[in-house]
Design an enzyme around this catalytic site. Structure first.
Site, PDB file in Angstrom:
ATOM      1  N   ALA A  51      52.279  11.807 110.862  1.00  0.00           N
ATOM      2  CA  ALA A  51      52.847  13.167 110.299  1.00  0.00           C
ATOM      3  C   ALA A  51      53.324  12.891 108.977  1.00  0.00           C
ATOM      4  O   ALA A  51      54.302  13.444 108.755  1.00  0.00           O
ATOM      5  CB  ALA A  51      54.071  13.447 111.484  1.00  0.00           C
ATOM      6  N   GLY A  52      52.579  12.480 108.303  1.00  0.00           N
ATOM      7  CA  GLY A  52      52.881  12.098 106.762  1.00  0.00           C
ATOM      8  C   GLY A  52      52.439  12.915 105.913  1.00  0.00           C
ATOM      9  O   GLY A  52      52.675  12.819 104.676  1.00  0.00           O
ATOM     10  N   GLY A  53      51.765  14.006 106.159  1.00  0.00           N
ATOM     11  CA  GLY A  53      51.140  15.111 105.121  1.00  0.00           C
ATOM     12  C   GLY A  53      49.959  14.408 104.607  1.00  0.00           C
ATOM     13  O   GLY A  53      49.161  15.039 103.621  1.00  0.00           O
ATOM     14  N   MET A  54      49.225  13.431 105.071  1.00  0.00           N
ATOM     15  CA  MET A  54      47.819  12.959 104.546  1.00  0.00           C
ATOM     16  C   MET A  54      46.713  12.940 105.515  1.00  0.00           C
ATOM     17  O   MET A  54      45.615  12.401 105.312  1.00  0.00           O
ATOM     18  CB  MET A  54      48.215  11.323 104.328  1.00  0.00           C
ATOM     19  CG  MET A  54      48.887  11.043 103.392  1.00  0.00           C
ATOM     20  SD  MET A  54      49.230   9.162 102.703  1.00  0.00           S
ATOM     21  CE  MET A  54      47.493   9.177 102.137  1.00  0.00           C
TER      22      MET A  54
ATOM     23  N   ASP B 111      42.204  20.418 108.023  1.00  0.00           N
ATOM     24  CA  ASP B 111      42.031  19.285 107.240  1.00  0.00           C
ATOM     25  C   ASP B 111      40.667  18.451 107.725  1.00  0.00           C
ATOM     26  O   ASP B 111      40.451  17.546 106.900  1.00  0.00           O
ATOM     27  CB  ASP B 111      42.960  18.585 107.047  1.00  0.00           C
ATOM     28  CG  ASP B 111      44.420  19.069 106.436  1.00  0.00           C
ATOM     29  OD1 ASP B 111      43.999  20.155 105.604  1.00  0.00           O
ATOM     30  OD2 ASP B 111      45.417  18.518 106.616  1.00  0.00           O
TER      31      ASP B 111
ATOM     32  N   GLY C  47      45.984  12.220 108.855  1.00  0.00           N
ATOM     33  CA  GLY C  47      45.489  11.019 109.367  1.00  0.00           C
ATOM     34  C   GLY C  47      44.868  11.371 110.698  1.00  0.00           C
ATOM     35  O   GLY C  47      43.856  11.024 111.079  1.00  0.00           O
ATOM     36  N   GLY C  48      45.676  12.559 111.364  1.00  0.00           N
ATOM     37  CA  GLY C  48      44.854  12.837 112.704  1.00  0.00           C
ATOM     38  C   GLY C  48      43.490  13.547 112.483  1.00  0.00           C
ATOM     39  O   GLY C  48      42.715  13.451 113.217  1.00  0.00           O
TER      40      GLY C  48
ATOM     41  N   LYS D 254      44.227  11.745 103.045  1.00  0.00           N
ATOM     42  CA  LYS D 254      44.043  12.561 101.729  1.00  0.00           C
ATOM     43  C   LYS D 254      45.438  12.926 101.156  1.00  0.00           C
ATOM     44  O   LYS D 254      46.359  12.895 101.991  1.00  0.00           O
ATOM     45  CB  LYS D 254      43.341  13.985 102.049  1.00  0.00           C
ATOM     46  CG  LYS D 254      44.028  14.821 103.086  1.00  0.00           C
ATOM     47  CD  LYS D 254      45.036  15.608 102.493  1.00  0.00           C
ATOM     48  CE  LYS D 254      45.723  16.536 103.864  1.00  0.00           C
ATOM     49  NZ  LYS D 254      46.735  16.956 103.197  1.00  0.00           N
TER      50      LYS D 254
END
Length: 313
Positions: free
Chosen positions: A107-110, A147, A112-113, A17
């Site tokens: 850890a990209g702000g999207m 999230d 993923g986890g 996202k």
């Protein structure tokens, strides 16, 4: 619980996202912040394959099949915690092996986890024939992280509270983005801590607005109309200054993107991925090429796309 006939493995895909808008309120005594955000799920996917097993285990690789550094393969892994949560919910006494193929930056702000966790919820529900309701899955997702519920829902949505109280947002049009990622990530708690530090240091331009955070109606109107310029004018991320403070090279990316033809750019969530809005698909492909030629890790995606779902092929 009676399992009946269940498959031996289930494959689920869940999207990453971007945050088109993120207003962050003042910090509470418990260290958390209220937020108002607009999420958009984009065509960069995590894939989780859940297989029947006696124990709980997970393997994480990237799109080339190589192990991914920085992602735990024990009970700290959010997807594995999601699987155990489903097992407890339905009283399942066996286990599961999760194979995760990551495309969303770590850890990209999207998120993923969070996408991994949402995919694991859906995969284990299907694998074990649990038949959990959407509400039950959403409640479990909210316990896993702010999230995760959106990764289940997908599309575009307004998030309030800690970001987990969702209201779908009508988006009639496709929006094209170019994502610029870095090999090193940023810790979300560290970015929030940096925001609090900057605000305490009297950075009045990033002080929290009084009252409860609210989404700018401009963003919602742009999603309904498909107007790229209107969306560009409404993009906002209160964490951007903090992310740039911790990783100053992000400002260089935003500057380079403006020179390469991006309509607008924003740090995604807590960063360090930068999301660049393009006028259309052709413009996005050119922007991806030009930024790649300049040495950036750039990728063209589009949104909105659906949330976590079982893939039958």
């Amino acid at each position: 619980m009676s399992l009946g006939v269940v498959p031996e493995r289930v494959r689920v895909r869940a999207p990453g996202k971007i945050n088109l808008f993120l207003e962050v309120g003042a910090v509470h005594d418990d260290g958390y912040h209220d937020v108002a955000t607009v999420y958009q799920a984009v065509s960069l996917y995590e894939e989780v394959v859940a297989s029947l097993d006696d124990e709980f285990s997970v393997r994480v690789v990237d799109e080339t099949g190589r192990p991914v550094a920085g992602v735990p393969d024990d009970d700290r892994n959010l997807a594995l915690r999601a699987a155990r949560m489903v097992a407890r919910e339905i009283g399942y006494l066996g286990g599961v092996h999760l194979d995760i193929r990551k495309a969303v930056p770590v850890a990209g702000g999207m998120g993923g986890g969070s996408a991994d966790a949402a995919a694991a919820l859906v995969a284990c529900d299907a694998l074990w024939g649990a038949g959990l309701t959407s509400l039950a899955l959403h409640e479990m997702a909210a316990r896993l992280g702010a999230d995760v519920p959106f990764a289940l829902l997908g599309g575009s949505a307004v998030g309030t509270g800690r970001g987990d109280r969702l209201s779908p947002a009508l988006a009639r049009a496709r929006f094209d983005w170019v994502l610029v990622s870095r090999t090193t990530g940023l810790s979300t708690p560290a970015v929030y801590d940096e925001l609090d530090r900057l605000r305490a240091a009297s950075r009045l331009d990033i002080a929290p607005e009084p009252g409860v955070p609210e989404v700018d109606p401009t963003v919602l109107a742009a999603l309904r109309s498909g107007a790229v310029d209107t969306l560009a004018s409404g993009l906002r991320n209160d964490l951007q200054d903090a992310a740039c403070s911790l990783e100053p090279r992000l400002r260089d990316v935003l500057d380079a993107a403006a020179g390469a033809g991006a309509v607008a750019g924003i740090v995604s969530g807590s960063g360090p991925t930068v999301a660049l809005l393009a006028a259309d698909a052709d413009s996005a492909r050119r922007l991806e090429h030009d930024l790649g030629a300049a040495g950036h890790r750039a990728r063209h995606v589009y949104g909105p796309v659906p949330g976590a779902k079982v893939m039958h092929r």
